[in-house]
Write an enzyme that holds these catalytic residues in place. Structure first.
Site, short mmCIF file in Angstrom:
data_model
loop_
_atom_site.label_atom_id
_atom_site.label_comp_id
_atom_site.label_asym_id
_atom_site.label_seq_id
_atom_site.Cartn_x
_atom_site.Cartn_y
_atom_site.Cartn_z
N CYS A 55 0.84 -1.21 0.00
CA CYS A 55 0.00 0.00 0.00
C CYS A 55 0.87 1.25 0.00
O CYS A 55 1.31 1.72 1.05
CB CYS A 55 -0.94 0.00 1.19
SG CYS A 55 -1.99 1.46 1.21
N CYS A 58 -0.54 4.11 2.05
CA CYS A 58 -0.43 4.01 3.51
C CYS A 58 1.00 4.32 3.96
O CYS A 58 1.21 4.94 4.98
CB CYS A 58 -0.76 2.61 4.02
SG CYS A 58 -2.07 1.80 3.15
N ASP A 59 1.98 3.84 3.20
CA ASP A 59 3.35 3.84 3.70
C ASP A 59 4.31 4.77 2.97
O ASP A 59 5.40 5.05 3.47
CB ASP A 59 3.92 2.40 3.60
CG ASP A 59 3.08 1.42 4.40
OD1 ASP A 59 2.48 1.85 5.40
OD2 ASP A 59 3.02 0.24 4.03
#
Ligand code: NAP
Length: 349
Positions: A168, A171-172
């Site tokens: 992701c 997300c990261d």
């Protein structure tokens, strides 16, 4: 007492089914999923895949423009505070999901933050068993549990998960370990191209590693990719091994050619997988008929019926072809109407 309708899942399909069944006075109960480390690891936290994405440009009704004022007034302050800053360009995935959830709640949908881990569809009312141990009985069920990101299954990929390996980017990608460093994205579909483009905002260079010599991604996304000078496509290659150590996490990657025997090592501090999805159906334990790819089988054309009467499926858990927020929402609406009509035909609503 049994519920009229239980909806399992909290992506666009689940919330749309919730909005429609709530407005039909069915008082739906939604299991939105549990907030657990395992769900975090698998990518199956509440609000689904859209909650792991950035801008949503193609969901009708949200053109580019300043929606800030509307968002500020429509959402509770605590939810609003956790959202990524809005760029004024359409709507983001997390914003869209929180708005859908709020819309369902406004109509009286009841939400349980828990997973359904087992079902018994052989008796009616149906039985649903939650992770917390709760047993819920339902006259009708809508399964909208979506799908999750795939990994290649390399031991080195496992070793460095959350230490440089991710599925992701959104997300990261902004984490300090990836900033101004070279990164890899594996895959050739829209997700891979989207993630590579997104990561190029943070990374010094992004290598898109694709096993063939042409991309599966849509033309407009490809054009954006090829115009981005920070992205290099590594054609005809697969990821053979993630390289690294305990101290630093990921430090590189070994790529293998898919057309000859060549291997290549490149220095990167992150590896992002974007190689497709697996439907979240394991809790069904064979109680619904699935397709060869493991998705729930819709048994009747243009209906959300499954192999069990009274159980309906919506969204990506039953769709490996369109897989869009809008199609998931559309089938969520269909499942709600199908459930309502089915209950009415039995005199149960
Ligand atoms: P996808 O379209 O199935 O693409 C998966 C990619 O991963 C393919 O390029 C595939 O290669 C590659 N791949 C699969 N298994 C692999 C393996 N074991 N090793 C190496 N490569 C592997 O999945 P997606 O990109 O997640 O997209 C899913 C759906 O969501 C699509 O319908 C897409 O249009 C949609 N989507 C839309 C947007 C958007 O519109 N903004 C964004 C993201 C996703 P091959 O090409 O060789 O098969």
């Amino acid at each position: 007492m049994s519920e009229n309708v239980v909806i399992i899942g909290s992506g666009p399909a689940g919330w749309t089914a919730a909005i429609y069944t709530a407005r039909a006075n069915l008082r739906p109960l939604i299991f939105e999923g549990a907030v657990t480390a395992e769900n975090q690891e698998k990518g199956t936290l509440p609000l689904g895949q859209l909650n792991l994405t950035t801008e949503v440009e193609n969901y009708p009704g949200f053109p580019a423009g300043n929606l800030l004022q509307y968002l500020d007034s429509a959402l509770p302050a605590d939810k609003r505070a956790y959202m990524a800053p809005h760029t004024g360009h359409g709507i983001s995935g997390p914003e869209l999901m929180e708005l859908m959830r709020q819309q369902a709640v406004n109509f009286g949908a009841r939400v349980v933050t828990d997973d359904i881990v087992r079902v018994d569809f052989k008796t009616h009312p149906f039985k649903l068993f939650a992770l917390s141990g709760e047993l819920v009985q339902a006259k009708a069920v809508i399964v909208a549990t979506g799908a999750r990101a795939n990994y290649l299954g390399l031991p080195s990929e496992d070793r460095f998960k959350n230490r440089g390996v991710s599925a992701c980017a959104v997300c990261d990608g902004a984490l300090p370990r990836f900033r101004d460093r070279p990164l890899i994205v594996v895959g050739g579909g829209d997700s891979a191209v989207e993630e590579a483009t997104y990561l190029s905002k943070f990374a010094s260079r992004v290598y898109l590693v694709h096993r063939r010599d042409s991309l599966r991604a849509s033309k407009i996304m490809q054009d954006r990719l090829f115009a981005n000078s920070k992205i290099t496509v590594k054609w005809n290659r697969t990821l053979e091994e993630v390289l690294g150590n305990d101290e630093k996490g990921v430090t590189g990657a070994r790529l293998k050619s898919t057309v000859d025997d060549q291997h290549e090592e490149i220095e990167v501090s992150g590896v992002f997988l974007a190689i497709g999805h697996t439907p979240n159906t394991s809790f069904l334990e064979g109680q619904l008929e699935l397709t060869a790819k493991g998705y729930i089988k819709w048994t009747t054309p243009a209906r959300t019926y499954t192999s069990v009467e009274g159980v309906f499926a919506a969204g990506d858990v039953a769709d490996d072809y369109y897989r869009q927020a809008i199609t998931a929402a559309g089938t969520g609406c269909m499942a709600a109407l199908d459930a309502e009509r089915w209950l009415a035909s039995r005199g149960e609503h």
